[in-house]
Design a protein around this motif. Structure first.
Motif, PDB file in Angstrom:
ATOM      1  N   MET A 268      -3.784   0.455  -7.337  1.00 38.34           N
ATOM      2  CA  MET A 268      -2.710   1.621  -7.752  1.00 38.34           C
ATOM      3  C   MET A 268      -1.619   1.695  -7.018  1.00 38.34           C
ATOM      4  O   MET A 268      -1.616   2.204  -6.082  1.00 38.34           O
TER       5      MET A 268
ATOM      6  N   LYS B 263     -12.174   0.905  -1.384  1.00 40.53           N
ATOM      7  CA  LYS B 263     -11.658   2.127  -0.675  1.00 40.53           C
ATOM      8  C   LYS B 263     -12.764   2.952  -0.908  1.00 40.53           C
ATOM      9  O   LYS B 263     -13.373   3.207  -1.688  1.00 40.53           O
TER      10      LYS B 263
ATOM     11  N   ASP C 240      -2.725  -3.241  -2.772  1.00 41.53           N
ATOM     12  CA  ASP C 240      -3.458  -2.218  -3.641  1.00 41.53           C
ATOM     13  C   ASP C 240      -3.462  -2.246  -5.049  1.00 41.53           C
ATOM     14  O   ASP C 240      -2.077  -2.756  -5.514  1.00 41.53           O
TER      15      ASP C 240
ATOM     16  N   GLU D 265       0.724  -1.122  -0.036  1.00 39.95           N
ATOM     17  CA  GLU D 265       0.126   0.011  -0.007  1.00 39.95           C
ATOM     18  C   GLU D 265       1.070   1.143  -0.094  1.00 39.95           C
ATOM     19  O   GLU D 265       1.717   1.320   0.849  1.00 39.95           O
ATOM     20  N   ASP D 266       0.448   2.132  -1.100  1.00 44.41           N
ATOM     21  CA  ASP D 266       1.677   3.234  -1.180  1.00 44.41           C
ATOM     22  C   ASP D 266       1.095   4.485  -0.502  1.00 44.41           C
ATOM     23  O   ASP D 266       1.699   5.538   0.034  1.00 44.41           O
ATOM     24  N   GLU D 267      -0.258   4.353   0.343  1.00 45.28           N
ATOM     25  CA  GLU D 267      -0.307   5.514   1.304  1.00 45.28           C
ATOM     26  C   GLU D 267       0.228   5.292   2.682  1.00 45.28           C
ATOM     27  O   GLU D 267      -0.574   4.190   3.268  1.00 45.28           O
TER      28      GLU D 267
HETATM   29 CA    CA Z   1      -2.604   3.350  -4.024  1.00 43.96          CA
END
Ligand code: CA
Length: 236
Positions: A56, A103, A54, A10-12
């Motif tokens: 994206m 999400k 995730d 997950e990039d957040e």
């Molecule tokens: Ca993402």
């Protein structure tokens, strides 16, 4: 038993951290990655029980990561997407993901879905132990006891875990890394030779009850439990 490992890709950062906090509170061991570049390597090296992926991601998107993992692993994957409309498209791609979450979600919901997917994927291990039981090997993980052909095995904790691992999927090859991973919390301190010596001792204890090679070494790859071959060898 060690807690089940969940890999969160997950990039957040805040979201990833929150998820890990909830997963750990629910008894899982969680590790996170901020992009998909190292995902396959991490699945290989860390052997998580489940991957939260995730869609994206920077660098390499979730679709590619999912395909990459599926090329060598059957680990359950839950895909996370930002748009509910996207789920139909993802289903159509037949990526081999086990579930989809949209999400925004509540971390509590994610934990529930993780548990549900793990419950569904567990019958495999049970099926493996059933197959082992039918072939004369009974493993009782709760009582920490094992029997072969009705005779109790006197095993060290490491030998017991090794046997339970191999018996979770008789016939399947487990790599040395996978074995190390299940046997030790910190396998950096252990060498391949240590595994070999545990295998040797376990093999000797099994062989004392049922002659033959129940644990096969597959050269350069790993080990597998071969209860069938031992049966075949019996008439001699
Ligand atoms: Ca993402």
């Amino acid at each position: 038993m060690n807690p089940a490992r969940v890999l969160v890709i997950e990039d957040e950062p805040k979201l990833a951290e929150l998820l890990c906090v909830y997963l750990e509170a629910a008894g899982f061991e969680a590790r996170r990655l901020g992009d998909g570049l190292e995902a396959a390597r991490e699945v290989r090296d860390w052997s998580p029980a489940l991957v939260l992926l995730d869609l994206m991601l920077p660098g390499k998107d979730g679709l590619d990561v999912c395909r990459e993992i599926r090329a060598f692993s059957a680990v359950p994957i839950i895909m996370v997407t930002a748009r509910v409309e996207e789920i139909d498209r993802l289903l159509g791609l037949e990526l081999g993901a086990d579930d989809y979450i949209c999400k925004p979600y509540s971390p509590r919901e994610v934990v529930a879905r993780v548990k549900a997917v793990l419950r569904r994927s567990r019958p495999d291990a049970t099926a493996g132990q059933e197959a082992a039981r039918a072939a004369g090997l009974v493993i009782d993980e709760d009582a920490y006891r094992a029997q072969l052909d009705g005779t109790a095995l006197e095993l060290t904790p490491v030998e017991f875990r090794l046997l339970a691992l191999l018996a979770s999927a008789p016939g399947r090859i487990f790599s040395r890394d996978q074995v190390l991973d299940r046997l030790y919390d910190d396998h950096r301190v252990v060498t391949d030779r240590t595994v070999d010596s545990h295998v040797k001792n376990l093999r000797r204890k099994l062989g004392a009850i049922r002659p033959g090679d129940l644990i096969r070494s597959v050269y350069g790859v790993g080990y597998r439990l071969d209860l069938q071959a031992a049966d075949d060898a019996e008439p001699h």
